[in-house]
Scaffold this active site. Structure first.
Site, PDB file in Angstrom:
ATOM      1  N   ALA A   1       0.798  -1.230   0.000  1.00 29.38           N
ATOM      2  CA  ALA A   1       0.000   0.000   0.000  1.00 29.38           C
ATOM      3  C   ALA A   1       0.834   1.284   0.000  1.00 29.38           C
ATOM      4  O   ALA A   1       0.280   2.375  -0.001  1.00 29.38           O
ATOM      5  CB  ALA A   1      -0.941   0.000   1.210  1.00 29.38           C
TER       6      ALA A   1
ATOM      7  N   VAL B   1       2.981   2.466  -2.327  1.00 34.95           N
ATOM      8  CA  VAL B   1       3.167   3.127  -3.623  1.00 34.95           C
ATOM      9  C   VAL B   1       2.194   2.594  -4.666  1.00 34.95           C
ATOM     10  O   VAL B   1       1.511   1.592  -4.442  1.00 34.95           O
ATOM     11  CB  VAL B   1       4.611   2.915  -4.165  1.00 34.95           C
ATOM     12  CG1 VAL B   1       5.639   3.652  -3.316  1.00 34.95           C
ATOM     13  CG2 VAL B   1       4.953   1.432  -4.255  1.00 34.95           C
TER      14      VAL B   1
ATOM     15  N   LEU C   1       6.069  -9.304   3.285  1.00 34.37           N
ATOM     16  CA  LEU C   1       5.192 -10.367   2.791  1.00 34.37           C
ATOM     17  C   LEU C   1       5.939 -11.627   2.364  1.00 34.37           C
ATOM     18  O   LEU C   1       5.312 -12.650   2.111  1.00 34.37           O
ATOM     19  CB  LEU C   1       4.338  -9.837   1.633  1.00 34.37           C
ATOM     20  CG  LEU C   1       3.306  -8.790   2.064  1.00 34.37           C
ATOM     21  CD1 LEU C   1       2.880  -7.964   0.877  1.00 34.37           C
ATOM     22  CD2 LEU C   1       2.104  -9.441   2.730  1.00 34.37           C
TER      23      LEU C   1
ATOM     24  N   ASN D   1      -2.385  -6.922  -3.540  1.00 35.89           N
ATOM     25  CA  ASN D   1      -1.841  -6.058  -4.569  1.00 35.89           C
ATOM     26  C   ASN D   1      -0.325  -6.185  -4.704  1.00 35.89           C
ATOM     27  O   ASN D   1       0.208  -6.030  -5.798  1.00 35.89           O
ATOM     28  CB  ASN D   1      -2.227  -4.602  -4.264  1.00 35.89           C
ATOM     29  CG  ASN D   1      -1.334  -3.624  -4.989  1.00 35.89           C
ATOM     30  OD1 ASN D   1      -1.454  -3.436  -6.196  1.00 35.89           O
ATOM     31  ND2 ASN D   1      -0.406  -3.008  -4.278  1.00 35.89           N
TER      32      ASN D   1
ATOM     33  N   SER E   1      -2.310  -9.469 -13.762  1.00 42.29           N
ATOM     34  CA  SER E   1      -1.624  -8.746 -14.823  1.00 42.29           C
ATOM     35  C   SER E   1      -2.056  -9.350 -16.147  1.00 42.29           C
ATOM     36  O   SER E   1      -2.443 -10.525 -16.191  1.00 42.29           O
ATOM     37  CB  SER E   1      -0.110  -8.914 -14.660  1.00 42.29           C
ATOM     38  OG  SER E   1       0.577  -8.485 -15.815  1.00 42.29           O
TER      39      SER E   1
ATOM     40  N   TYR F   1       8.199 -13.787 -14.162  1.00 44.44           N
ATOM     41  CA  TYR F   1       7.119 -12.977 -13.596  1.00 44.44           C
ATOM     42  C   TYR F   1       5.776 -13.421 -14.168  1.00 44.44           C
ATOM     43  O   TYR F   1       4.797 -13.606 -13.432  1.00 44.44           O
ATOM     44  CB  TYR F   1       7.370 -11.502 -13.907  1.00 44.44           C
ATOM     45  CG  TYR F   1       6.198 -10.595 -13.614  1.00 44.44           C
ATOM     46  CD1 TYR F   1       5.889 -10.233 -12.302  1.00 44.44           C
ATOM     47  CD2 TYR F   1       5.404 -10.093 -14.641  1.00 44.44           C
ATOM     48  CE1 TYR F   1       4.810  -9.394 -12.023  1.00 44.44           C
ATOM     49  CE2 TYR F   1       4.330  -9.254 -14.373  1.00 44.44           C
ATOM     50  CZ  TYR F   1       4.037  -8.911 -13.065  1.00 44.44           C
ATOM     51  OH  TYR F   1       2.967  -8.093 -12.798  1.00 44.44           O
TER      52      TYR F   1
ATOM     53  N   VAL G   1       0.634  -0.016 -16.323  1.00 39.33           N
ATOM     54  CA  VAL G   1       0.140   1.008 -15.405  1.00 39.33           C
ATOM     55  C   VAL G   1       1.335   1.866 -15.015  1.00 39.33           C
ATOM     56  O   VAL G   1       2.400   1.344 -14.676  1.00 39.33           O
ATOM     57  CB  VAL G   1      -0.479   0.396 -14.127  1.00 39.33           C
ATOM     58  CG1 VAL G   1      -1.116   1.488 -13.267  1.00 39.33           C
ATOM     59  CG2 VAL G   1      -1.501  -0.678 -14.487  1.00 39.33           C
TER      60      VAL G   1
ATOM     61  N   THR H   1       3.438   3.333 -12.800  1.00 38.56           N
ATOM     62  CA  THR H   1       3.809   3.282 -11.375  1.00 38.56           C
ATOM     63  C   THR H   1       5.333   3.166 -11.312  1.00 38.56           C
ATOM     64  O   THR H   1       6.009   3.382 -12.305  1.00 38.56           O
ATOM     65  CB  THR H   1       3.201   2.032 -10.699  1.00 38.56           C
ATOM     66  OG1 THR H   1       3.742   0.865 -11.327  1.00 38.56           O
ATOM     67  CG2 THR H   1       1.678   2.006 -10.810  1.00 38.56           C
TER      68      THR H   1
END
Length: 260
Positions: free
Chosen positions: A19, A21, A71, A97, A151, A166, A201, A203
């Site tokens: 949470a 970024v 995590l 997320n 994704s 990934y 996205v 980011t």
């Protein structure tokens, strides 16, 4: 639909991982705007604390509670859930997320990079999902929601070696979300499972992927007009606003200009 449909979430508890970024921060903010108690976790909480202060001074009806959690460490996840139980009864909405990509191709990649991706993108998602479900079950919460940020890489493999592993972890998220939906049906609950699968996205994601090549990272976002973190937050609100008989399985969204 719309804002009115978010009213039943007022005062209820959402966990948002990653949470600090990007998408996670935008989602946390949106949920606080809709009156939820949001536990936002990340390894560094200073940015979440700043966001919490912003939400408060903006007069949003909800609250953002920063929580420090790595995590990739199950014990930290479990102690976070037990703290949430003690302080806020439990989790009604879980937004998985947190995720990351390391540039480790299949032919030459380093195992540690692969392992980090599995730990965060697959195992943490599974652990948080299990713990959130158990939290709902013990309180007889029948309308909870688990949302996995997936994704488009979880639906097709692009010819870009740095994201192949990934992509495998995101294919896992696709399977985990559908498996979860089936198990929730078997458990005769009305708890819903959804994934949201964005393309590019804008980011800090690419900057972590290409951490030794910031120009390449910047170019990733400059080539086309990308999705914004807010677009993802809007998708989360849409999913949570769906009436109880509607379960949205997957939202696939790309920038209009994206090719692959």
């Amino acid at each position: 639909g719309g804002a009115g449909a978010m009213e039943r979430w007022t005062g209820r508890v959402a966990l948002v991982t990653g949470a600090s970024v990007g998408i996670g921060a935008a989602v946390a903010r949106a949920l606080v705007q809709h009156g939820m108690k949001v536990v936002g976790c990340a390894r560094s909480v200073d940015k979440i604390e700043k966001l919490a202060a912003e939400c408060q001074s903006a007069g949003y009806p909800g609250t953002l509670i920063p929580y420090k959690c790595d995590l990739s460490n199950e014990e930290e996840i479990l102690s976070m859930f037990s703290a949430i139980k003690t302080l806020h009864q439990g989790v009604d909405v879980c937004i998985n997320n947190a995720g990351l990509a390391r540039p480790e191709p299949l032919l030459s990649g380093r195992t540690e990079g692969w392992r980090t991706m599995i730990d965060v993108n697959v195992l943490a998602v599974s652990i948080c999902t299990r713990e959130a479900y158990q939290s709902m079950k013990e309180r007889n919460i029948d309308d909870g929601h688990i949302i996995n940020i997936n994704s488009m890489n979880g639906h097709s493999v692009v010819p870009q070696s740095v994201v192949h592993f990934y992509s495998a972890t995101k294919y896992a998220v696709t399977a985990l979300t559908e498996g979860l939906r089936q198990e929730l049906r078997e458990a005769k609950t009305h708890i819903r499972a959804t994934c949201i699968s964005p393309g590019l996205v804008e980011t800090g994601f690419a900057f972590k992927l290409h951490d030794n090549d910031p120009e390449r990272a910047a170019a990733t976002y400059e080539s086309i007009r990308c999705l914004k973190a807010e677009d993802m937050a809007n998708a989360v609100i849409y999913v949570l606003s769906a009436p109880p008989h509607v379960q949205i399985g997957d939202i696939q969204m790309r920038p209009t200009e994206q090719i692959s």
